[in-house]
Design a protein around this motif. Structure first.
Motif, PDB file in Angstrom:
ATOM      1  N   THR A 133      33.886  48.686 -92.121  1.00 55.98           N
ATOM      2  CA  THR A 133      33.634  49.295 -93.418  1.00 55.98           C
ATOM      3  C   THR A 133      32.963  48.263 -94.307  1.00 55.98           C
ATOM      4  OG1 THR A 133      35.721  48.603 -94.444  1.00 55.98           O
ATOM      5  CG2 THR A 133      35.755  50.656 -93.156  1.00 55.98           C
ATOM      6  N   ALA A 134      32.556  48.687 -95.497  1.00 58.17           N
ATOM      7  CA  ALA A 134      31.957  47.745 -96.435  1.00 58.17           C
ATOM      8  C   ALA A 134      32.890  46.575 -96.706  1.00 58.17           C
ATOM      9  CB  ALA A 134      31.601  48.470 -97.733  1.00 58.17           C
ATOM     10  N   ARG A 135      34.175  46.842 -96.875  1.00 54.68           N
ATOM     11  CA  ARG A 135      35.120  45.776 -97.178  1.00 54.68           C
ATOM     12  C   ARG A 135      35.376  44.856 -95.987  1.00 54.68           C
ATOM     13  NH1 ARG A 135      35.314  49.003-101.096  1.00 54.68           N
ATOM     14  NH2 ARG A 135      36.161  48.376-103.122  1.00 54.68           N
ATOM     15  N   GLY A 136      35.109  45.338 -94.812  1.00 57.46           N
ATOM     16  CA  GLY A 136      35.269  44.497 -93.639  1.00 57.46           C
ATOM     17  C   GLY A 136      34.034  43.707 -93.271  1.00 57.46           C
ATOM     18  N   LEU A 137      32.866  44.103 -93.788  1.00 64.28           N
ATOM     19  CA  LEU A 137      31.604  43.501 -93.366  1.00 64.28           C
ATOM     20  C   LEU A 137      30.803  42.845 -94.486  1.00 64.28           C
ATOM     21  CD1 LEU A 137      30.374  46.446 -91.102  1.00 64.28           C
ATOM     22  CD2 LEU A 137      31.365  44.297 -90.308  1.00 64.28           C
ATOM     23  N   TYR A 138      30.840  43.444 -95.673  1.00 71.37           N
ATOM     24  CA  TYR A 138      29.887  43.081 -96.721  1.00 71.37           C
ATOM     25  C   TYR A 138      30.242  41.822 -97.498  1.00 71.37           C
ATOM     26  CZ  TYR A 138      27.603  47.731 -96.543  1.00 71.37           C
ATOM     27  OH  TYR A 138      26.913  48.866 -96.164  1.00 71.37           O
ATOM     28  N   GLY A 139      31.508  41.373 -97.477  1.00 77.95           N
ATOM     29  CA  GLY A 139      31.903  40.324 -98.401  1.00 77.95           C
ATOM     30  C   GLY A 139      31.900  40.891 -99.807  1.00 77.95           C
ATOM     31  N   ASN A 140      31.238  40.199-100.738  1.00 79.25           N
ATOM     32  CA  ASN A 140      31.048  40.732-102.086  1.00 79.25           C
ATOM     33  C   ASN A 140      29.838  41.655-102.070  1.00 79.25           C
ATOM     34  OD1 ASN A 140      33.135  38.961-103.078  1.00 79.25           O
ATOM     35  ND2 ASN A 140      31.632  37.318-102.898  1.00 79.25           N
ATOM     36  N   PHE A 141      29.955  42.815-102.711  1.00 75.26           N
ATOM     37  CA  PHE A 141      28.899  43.813-102.564  1.00 75.26           C
ATOM     38  C   PHE A 141      28.832  44.731-103.770  1.00 75.26           C
ATOM     39  CE2 PHE A 141      32.693  45.929-100.975  1.00 75.26           C
ATOM     40  CZ  PHE A 141      32.569  47.229-101.453  1.00 75.26           C
ATOM     41  N   VAL A 142      27.711  45.481-103.808  1.00 77.92           N
ATOM     42  CA  VAL A 142      27.504  46.555-104.776  1.00 77.92           C
ATOM     43  C   VAL A 142      26.894  47.730-104.028  1.00 77.92           C
ATOM     44  CG1 VAL A 142      26.226  47.316-106.831  1.00 77.92           C
ATOM     45  CG2 VAL A 142      27.183  44.995-106.737  1.00 77.92           C
ATOM     46  N   VAL A 143      27.378  48.933-104.291  1.00 76.86           N
ATOM     47  CA  VAL A 143      26.755  50.160-103.785  1.00 76.86           C
ATOM     48  C   VAL A 143      26.343  50.982-104.999  1.00 76.86           C
ATOM     49  CG1 VAL A 143      27.038  52.271-102.436  1.00 76.86           C
ATOM     50  CG2 VAL A 143      28.128  50.141-101.678  1.00 76.86           C
ATOM     51  N   LEU A 144      25.057  51.308-105.054  1.00 76.88           N
ATOM     52  CA  LEU A 144      24.471  51.967-106.217  1.00 76.88           C
ATOM     53  C   LEU A 144      23.887  53.313-105.807  1.00 76.88           C
ATOM     54  CD1 LEU A 144      23.637  51.473-109.237  1.00 76.88           C
ATOM     55  CD2 LEU A 144      21.528  50.466-108.360  1.00 76.88           C
ATOM     56  N   GLU A 145      24.281  54.394-106.485  1.00 77.87           N
ATOM     57  CA  GLU A 145      23.677  55.700-106.230  1.00 77.87           C
ATOM     58  C   GLU A 145      22.421  55.816-107.075  1.00 77.87           C
ATOM     59  OE1 GLU A 145      24.722  60.475-105.938  1.00 77.87           O
ATOM     60  OE2 GLU A 145      26.110  59.127-106.999  1.00 77.87           O
ATOM     61  N   LYS A 184      25.294  57.968 -97.782  1.00 80.15           N
ATOM     62  CA  LYS A 184      26.673  58.004 -98.269  1.00 80.15           C
ATOM     63  C   LYS A 184      27.010  56.679 -98.941  1.00 80.15           C
ATOM     64  CE  LYS A 184      28.580  61.328 -94.916  1.00 80.15           C
ATOM     65  NZ  LYS A 184      27.288  61.646 -94.277  1.00 80.15           N
ATOM     66  N   PRO A 185      27.974  56.678 -99.850  1.00 79.25           N
ATOM     67  CA  PRO A 185      28.357  55.420-100.485  1.00 79.25           C
ATOM     68  C   PRO A 185      29.141  54.497 -99.562  1.00 79.25           C
ATOM     69  CG  PRO A 185      29.743  57.209-101.282  1.00 79.25           C
ATOM     70  CD  PRO A 185      28.670  57.834-100.441  1.00 79.25           C
ATOM     71  N   ALA A 186      29.759  55.058 -98.519  1.00 82.64           N
ATOM     72  CA  ALA A 186      30.503  54.252 -97.555  1.00 82.64           C
ATOM     73  C   ALA A 186      29.574  53.787 -96.439  1.00 82.64           C
ATOM     74  CB  ALA A 186      31.660  55.062 -96.979  1.00 82.64           C
ATOM     75  N   PHE A 187      29.968  52.691 -95.777  1.00 81.40           N
ATOM     76  CA  PHE A 187      29.220  52.230 -94.614  1.00 81.40           C
ATOM     77  C   PHE A 187      29.465  53.153 -93.434  1.00 81.40           C
ATOM     78  CE2 PHE A 187      28.987  49.638 -90.724  1.00 81.40           C
ATOM     79  CZ  PHE A 187      27.693  49.146 -90.833  1.00 81.40           C
ATOM     80  N   GLU A 188      30.717  53.443 -93.169  1.00 75.73           N
ATOM     81  CA  GLU A 188      31.079  54.269 -92.022  1.00 75.73           C
ATOM     82  C   GLU A 188      30.615  55.712 -92.224  1.00 75.73           C
ATOM     83  OE1 GLU A 188      34.729  54.001 -94.731  1.00 75.73           O
ATOM     84  OE2 GLU A 188      33.041  52.763 -94.109  1.00 75.73           O
ATOM     85  N   GLU A 189      30.208  56.339 -91.138  1.00 75.80           N
ATOM     86  CA  GLU A 189      29.764  57.734 -91.100  1.00 75.80           C
ATOM     87  C   GLU A 189      28.498  57.991 -91.926  1.00 75.80           C
ATOM     88  OE1 GLU A 189      32.903  60.805 -91.262  1.00 75.80           O
ATOM     89  OE2 GLU A 189      34.341  59.147 -91.417  1.00 75.80           O
ATOM     90  N   SER A 190      27.759  56.952 -92.257  1.00 74.23           N
ATOM     91  CA  SER A 190      26.517  57.129 -93.024  1.00 74.23           C
ATOM     92  C   SER A 190      25.311  56.914 -92.120  1.00 74.23           C
ATOM     93  CB  SER A 190      26.469  56.156 -94.202  1.00 74.23           C
ATOM     94  OG  SER A 190      26.373  54.808 -93.753  1.00 74.23           O
ATOM     95  N   GLU A 191      24.188  57.492 -92.526  1.00 73.78           N
ATOM     96  CA  GLU A 191      22.922  57.323 -91.808  1.00 73.78           C
ATOM     97  C   GLU A 191      21.944  56.541 -92.683  1.00 73.78           C
ATOM     98  OE1 GLU A 191      22.364  57.889 -88.803  1.00 73.78           O
ATOM     99  OE2 GLU A 191      23.273  59.745 -88.078  1.00 73.78           O
ATOM    100  N   GLY A 192      21.323  55.528 -92.090  1.00 77.59           N
ATOM    101  CA  GLY A 192      20.342  54.733 -92.805  1.00 77.59           C
ATOM    102  C   GLY A 192      19.078  55.521 -93.121  1.00 77.59           C
TER     103      GLY A 192
END
Length: 373
Positions: free
Chosen positions: A254-266, A318-326
């Motif tokens: 997930t983002a919390r497992g991979l990204y370190g410090n991060f921002v997700v912006l819609e 999607k705002p999450a890493f998991e289950e999202s498509e690039g």
């Protein structure tokens, strides 16, 4: 639009061919139009034994002239699981799935097609030739979104593990989670700062593993909002790692497992910009905050699952890493300075000569050095 073809009596290959996400035509930093997508192939009946795939051709809709044809070792190069380097084609084990990563460059001057179809040749365990013809895909009409730079001008940036590289840890990483298989990082880029000589840092090769984050030229650079939007998720407080140090294997995809410090912006309905590996203590925004294009979100760091200081950036649905498509994207303006490999970027002696070409509404490709205005 996903496309699934069940093979009938007229085509003898007992194979399901599925394109889970139809490609969008996008202009690359090389000035050419490209299509990037995956084809999932399943040898459906275990009783038939393995099928050896020897050829794949990709055609534009209603045309018999292929855009691309892959044979033998060319097929092995785009397959996952990847066969041995000496493999002549791809073998589909009985009852198993193989994924092909297709990067199609359109002929110069050709208008993007509205659809694609495919023809594949197989040989079964008894030496009988089998064929699949179809696997039609309708391409989206909506163009890839155009965005502003995620980093300031005044510095060159290496596009590492970027679009067009199916063997990168971005596009090449399928994520099977919660009953679905997706590729969140299909068009992701790792931006590594480099100086005018094309170097990411000026440290002797034998001293690379002793380098500090501050030795890397991109470290602490401002990270910018690529469009007006709303912060959907953010985190700070994770320590930077040491450059080129190994990371423990983790199970938190997930983002919390991979990204370190991060921002997700819609930045548009169903379009989310992911910024990862930010410097601890630098994140200026929180979830729910509205931001404007060009606003500073944080500084570039080396937190999370990161080998060296860089900005990981991608768009997804999607705002999450998991289950999202690039999702594909285009930067409004940048300069393509040329290509640079690791032998230049991590060298103190190699000299790199830029050959700048201005680009508009284009996607930077893997290995390219770019500069934002």
């Amino acid at each position: 639009m996903a496309a699934t073809v069940a093979v009938g009596q007229q085509f003898s290959a007992p194979v399901e061919a599925r394109v889970p996400m139809a490609p969008t035509s996008v202009l690359g930093s090389d000035g050419r139009m490209h299509l990037a997508y995956e084809m999932h192939l399943t040898n459906f009946y275990a009783s038939n034994g393995p099928l050896h795939m020897s050829e794949l051709s990709v055609f534009p809709q209603a045309s018999s002239i292929p855009l691309a044809t892959y044979r033998g070792k060319e097929l092995a190069e785009i397959a996952k699981p990847r066969p041995e380097e000496t493999a002549d084609g791809v073998t589909l084990p009985a009852g198993a799935r193989t994924v092909l990563f297709l990067w199609i460059t359109l002929p110069a001057g050709m208008a993007p097609p509205t659809g694609l179809w495919h023809r594949m040749s197989f040989q079964d365990a008894k030496g009988i030739q089998r064929t699949l013809q179809g696997a039609a895909v309708t391409l989206p009409r909506k163009p890839a979104i155009v965005i502003a730079p995620p980093l300031r001008g005044g510095r060159n940036w290496l596009v590492s593990e970027g679009p067009g590289n199916a063997h990168s840890h971005h596009w090449g990483s399928l994520l099977a989670l919660n009953g679905v298989v997706t590729i969140p990082q299909r068009y992701a880029i790792d931006f590594v700062g480099i100086n005018a000589r094309g170097h990411a840092l000026e440290v002797l090769p034998e001293q690379l593993r002793d380098s500090a984050n501050a030795d890397w030229f991109g470290y602490d650079a401002d990270v910018l909002a690529v469009a007006d939007g709303v912060v959907r998720d953010a985190r700070d407080g994770q320590a930077d790692g040491r450059p080129l140090s190994p990371h423990p294997e983790g199970n938190d995809l997930t983002a919390r497992g991979l990204y370190g410090n991060f921002v997700v912006l819609e930045i548009a309905p169903g379009v989310f910009a992911h910024y990862a590996h930010l410097r601890p203590g630098s994140v200026r925004v929180r979830a729910g905050l509205h931001v404007h294009r060009g606003e500073v979100l944080a500084q570039l760091g080396d937190s999370g699952n990161s080998a060296v200081p860089h900005l990981h950036f991608h768009l997804s649905d999607k705002p999450a890493f998991e289950e999202s498509e690039g999702l594909p994207f285009r930067f409004a303006r940048f300069t393509n300075e040329g290509d640079a490999g690791e032998q230049v970027v991590l060298s103190t002696s190699a000299v790199w000569t830029p050959h700048p070409i201005k680009r508009q509404d284009a996607l930077p490709l893997d290995g390219t050095v770019i500069a934002f205005p």
